[in-house]
Design a protein around this motif. Structure first.
Motif, PDB file in Angstrom:
ATOM      1  N   HIS A  35       0.840  -1.194   0.000  1.00  0.00           N
ATOM      2  CA  HIS A  35       0.000   0.000   0.000  1.00  0.00           C
ATOM      3  C   HIS A  35       0.879   1.251   0.000  1.00  0.00           C
ATOM      4  O   HIS A  35       2.045   1.208   0.399  1.00  0.00           O
ATOM      5  N   ASP A  36       0.302   2.367  -0.419  1.00  0.00           N
ATOM      6  CA  ASP A  36       1.015   3.639  -0.353  1.00  0.00           C
ATOM      7  C   ASP A  36       1.370   3.930   1.103  1.00  0.00           C
ATOM      8  O   ASP A  36       0.569   3.678   2.007  1.00  0.00           O
ATOM      9  N   ILE A  37       2.563   4.474   1.329  1.00  0.00           N
ATOM     10  CA  ILE A  37       3.066   4.659   2.687  1.00  0.00           C
ATOM     11  C   ILE A  37       2.471   5.932   3.295  1.00  0.00           C
ATOM     12  O   ILE A  37       2.616   7.022   2.726  1.00  0.00           O
ATOM     13  N   PRO A  38       1.797   5.836   4.438  1.00  0.00           N
ATOM     14  CA  PRO A  38       1.232   7.030   5.076  1.00  0.00           C
ATOM     15  C   PRO A  38       2.320   8.064   5.380  1.00  0.00           C
ATOM     16  O   PRO A  38       3.429   7.704   5.783  1.00  0.00           O
ATOM     17  N   ARG A  39       1.990   9.324   5.210  1.00  0.00           N
ATOM     18  CA  ARG A  39       2.975  10.390   5.391  1.00  0.00           C
ATOM     19  C   ARG A  39       3.321  10.601   6.861  1.00  0.00           C
ATOM     20  O   ARG A  39       2.457  10.555   7.729  1.00  0.00           O
ATOM     21  N   PHE A  40       4.604  10.811   7.121  1.00  0.00           N
ATOM     22  CA  PHE A  40       5.062  11.174   8.456  1.00  0.00           C
ATOM     23  C   PHE A  40       6.241  12.124   8.311  1.00  0.00           C
ATOM     24  O   PHE A  40       6.960  12.106   7.316  1.00  0.00           O
ATOM     25  N   GLU A  41       6.443  12.961   9.304  1.00  0.00           N
ATOM     26  CA  GLU A  41       7.520  13.943   9.267  1.00  0.00           C
ATOM     27  C   GLU A  41       8.811  13.358   9.822  1.00  0.00           C
ATOM     28  O   GLU A  41       8.794  12.413  10.602  1.00  0.00           O
ATOM     29  N   GLY A  42       9.927  13.965   9.425  1.00  0.00           N
ATOM     30  CA  GLY A  42      11.194  13.656  10.046  1.00  0.00           C
ATOM     31  C   GLY A  42      12.187  12.942   9.155  1.00  0.00           C
ATOM     32  O   GLY A  42      11.872  12.468   8.065  1.00  0.00           O
ATOM     33  N   SER A  43      13.421  12.891   9.645  1.00  0.00           N
ATOM     34  CA  SER A  43      14.516  12.235   8.933  1.00  0.00           C
ATOM     35  C   SER A  43      15.029  11.078   9.774  1.00  0.00           C
ATOM     36  O   SER A  43      14.704  10.959  10.955  1.00  0.00           O
ATOM     37  N   GLY A  44      15.840  10.222   9.166  1.00  0.00           N
ATOM     38  CA  GLY A  44      16.379   9.107   9.925  1.00  0.00           C
ATOM     39  C   GLY A  44      16.879   7.971   9.070  1.00  0.00           C
ATOM     40  O   GLY A  44      17.236   8.148   7.904  1.00  0.00           O
ATOM     41  N   LEU A  45      16.871   6.786   9.658  1.00  0.00           N
ATOM     42  CA  LEU A  45      17.468   5.585   9.084  1.00  0.00           C
ATOM     43  C   LEU A  45      16.374   4.650   8.585  1.00  0.00           C
ATOM     44  O   LEU A  45      15.301   4.567   9.170  1.00  0.00           O
ATOM     45  N   SER A  84      14.061  22.514   2.747  1.00  0.00           N
ATOM     46  CA  SER A  84      12.809  22.734   3.469  1.00  0.00           C
ATOM     47  C   SER A  84      11.942  21.480   3.553  1.00  0.00           C
ATOM     48  O   SER A  84      10.810  21.553   4.023  1.00  0.00           O
ATOM     49  N   GLU A  85      12.424  20.356   3.097  1.00  0.00           N
ATOM     50  CA  GLU A  85      11.659  19.119   3.103  1.00  0.00           C
ATOM     51  C   GLU A  85      11.247  18.734   4.524  1.00  0.00           C
ATOM     52  O   GLU A  85      12.088  18.567   5.410  1.00  0.00           O
ATOM     53  N   ARG A  86       9.947  18.613   4.768  1.00  0.00           N
ATOM     54  CA  ARG A  86       9.450  18.209   6.083  1.00  0.00           C
ATOM     55  C   ARG A  86       9.375  16.694   6.227  1.00  0.00           C
ATOM     56  O   ARG A  86       9.316  16.172   7.333  1.00  0.00           O
ATOM     57  N   PHE A  87       9.338  15.987   5.105  1.00  0.00           N
ATOM     58  CA  PHE A  87       9.075  14.552   5.123  1.00  0.00           C
ATOM     59  C   PHE A  87      10.176  13.762   4.410  1.00  0.00           C
ATOM     60  O   PHE A  87       9.896  12.928   3.547  1.00  0.00           O
ATOM     61  N   PRO A  88      11.455  14.017   4.706  1.00  0.00           N
ATOM     62  CA  PRO A  88      12.522  13.400   3.908  1.00  0.00           C
ATOM     63  C   PRO A  88      12.537  11.872   3.970  1.00  0.00           C
ATOM     64  O   PRO A  88      12.747  11.214   2.942  1.00  0.00           O
ATOM     65  N   LEU A  89      12.303  11.299   5.131  1.00  0.00           N
ATOM     66  CA  LEU A  89      12.335   9.842   5.240  1.00  0.00           C
ATOM     67  C   LEU A  89      11.148   9.221   4.509  1.00  0.00           C
ATOM     68  O   LEU A  89      11.292   8.247   3.764  1.00  0.00           O
ATOM     69  N   HIS A  90       9.976   9.797   4.692  1.00  0.00           N
ATOM     70  CA  HIS A  90       8.795   9.320   3.989  1.00  0.00           C
ATOM     71  C   HIS A  90       8.968   9.421   2.476  1.00  0.00           C
ATOM     72  O   HIS A  90       8.648   8.483   1.731  1.00  0.00           O
ATOM     73  N   SER A  91       9.486  10.560   2.018  1.00  0.00           N
ATOM     74  CA  SER A  91       9.664  10.764   0.581  1.00  0.00           C
ATOM     75  C   SER A  91      10.638   9.752  -0.013  1.00  0.00           C
ATOM     76  O   SER A  91      10.430   9.238  -1.124  1.00  0.00           O
ATOM     77  N   ARG A  92      11.711   9.444   0.712  1.00  0.00           N
ATOM     78  CA  ARG A  92      12.691   8.484   0.226  1.00  0.00           C
ATOM     79  C   ARG A  92      12.083   7.081   0.111  1.00  0.00           C
ATOM     80  O   ARG A  92      12.300   6.380  -0.877  1.00  0.00           O
ATOM     81  N   LEU A  93      11.313   6.702   1.104  1.00  0.00           N
ATOM     82  CA  LEU A  93      10.677   5.383   1.064  1.00  0.00           C
ATOM     83  C   LEU A  93       9.659   5.287  -0.071  1.00  0.00           C
ATOM     84  O   LEU A  93       9.556   4.251  -0.735  1.00  0.00           O
ATOM     85  N   ARG A  94       8.923   6.350  -0.313  1.00  0.00           N
ATOM     86  CA  ARG A  94       7.964   6.352  -1.426  1.00  0.00           C
ATOM     87  C   ARG A  94       8.696   6.208  -2.754  1.00  0.00           C
ATOM     88  O   ARG A  94       8.231   5.492  -3.646  1.00  0.00           O
ATOM     89  N   LYS A  95       9.811   6.896  -2.879  1.00  0.00           N
ATOM     90  CA  LYS A  95      10.603   6.798  -4.108  1.00  0.00           C
ATOM     91  C   LYS A  95      11.088   5.361  -4.317  1.00  0.00           C
ATOM     92  O   LYS A  95      11.019   4.816  -5.421  1.00  0.00           O
ATOM     93  N   HIS A  96      11.577   4.736  -3.246  1.00  0.00           N
ATOM     94  CA  HIS A  96      12.074   3.367  -3.363  1.00  0.00           C
ATOM     95  C   HIS A  96      10.937   2.388  -3.672  1.00  0.00           C
ATOM     96  O   HIS A  96      11.122   1.440  -4.438  1.00  0.00           O
ATOM     97  N   ARG A  97       9.794   2.615  -3.092  1.00  0.00           N
ATOM     98  CA  ARG A  97       8.631   1.768  -3.392  1.00  0.00           C
ATOM     99  C   ARG A  97       8.299   1.843  -4.878  1.00  0.00           C
ATOM    100  O   ARG A  97       8.035   0.822  -5.528  1.00  0.00           O
TER     101      ARG A  97
END
Length: 217
Positions: A35-45, A84-97
């Motif tokens: 499924h599409d990954i629900p949006r969340f804020e923040g950066s990380g691993l 200014s990206e608020r959702f960098p970790l979420h955006s990266r995972l969506r791209k990989h998906r």
């Protein structure tokens, strides 16, 4: 008693901090990617895992905690400039998906883990995971996480990952890799990963395969 030296332990060494981050990271649940990954804020691993049977190359990894890819997402660009990206970790995972789906790989057989972290700690965690596991998409099949950024990039050779998992709509300067040789090298690499699995410098939850689908959120 002769020849005795007490064990030396520095709990604040970068190596120990890295191991602690990796151990805590692996306590996080695996999350489905169908499924599409629900949006969340923040950066990380984050790390991506194979949990299926249909892709024979990755099948040996399906029952253990070795990821096929590990990375981090931060609020800083490659030049160090804060974006200014608020959702960098979420955006990266969506791209990989999207990349996995475009390649024709079965998205239902992939999972991810993620952990929100300060960037300095994400760096330590990513390095620990890369050294400890040597994920196959970070090494033998590079190119999964790369971006197509401009004319120079478009003239470059097709990446090993795109050679083996063709399907992403990317321009390139021609195929220079032999897909069969890449697959053979990746298979040998995975065989060594599995053989070395019990020698990690941090405890890993063997057999712990907690799984969350988005219906559980």
């Amino acid at each position: 008693m002769s020849g005795y030296t007490p064990f030396s332990f520095d709990p604040l060494s970068t190596e120990q901090i890295s191991h602690t981050i990796c151990e805590h990271f692996e306590r996080q649940p695996l999350v489905g990617m169908i499924h599409d990954i629900p949006r969340f804020e923040g950066s990380g691993l984050y790390a991506i895992y194979y949990r299926g049977k249909s892709v024979s190359l990755y099948r040996p990894l399906a029952a253990i905690q070795i990821p096929v890819y590990v990375g981090q997402a931060s609020r800083h660009s490659a030049t160090g400039k804060r974006v200014s990206e608020r959702f960098p970790l979420h955006s990266r995972l969506r791209k990989h998906r999207r990349s996995i789906m475009e390649s024709g790989l079965p998205i239902a057989e992939f999972r991810f883990r993620a952990l929100l972290l300060p960037e300095v700690h994400a760096n330590l965690g990513e390095n620990g995971m890369r050294v400890g596991y040597a994920p196959v998409w970070n090494g033998k099949l590079k190119g999964f996480g790369s971006n197509e950024q401009g004319p120079a990039t478009r003239k470059s050779a097709k990446s090993p990952w795109d050679t083996v998992h063709d399907g992403r709509s990317r321009s390139h300067g021609g195929v220079v890799h032999d897909a069969h040789k890449l697959i053979e090298a990746a298979a040998v690499h995975i065989e060594h990963q599995v053989a070395d699995y019990d020698y990690l410098p941090w405890p890993h939850p063997a057999g712990d395969d907690r799984y969350l689908d988005f219906d559980q959120f």
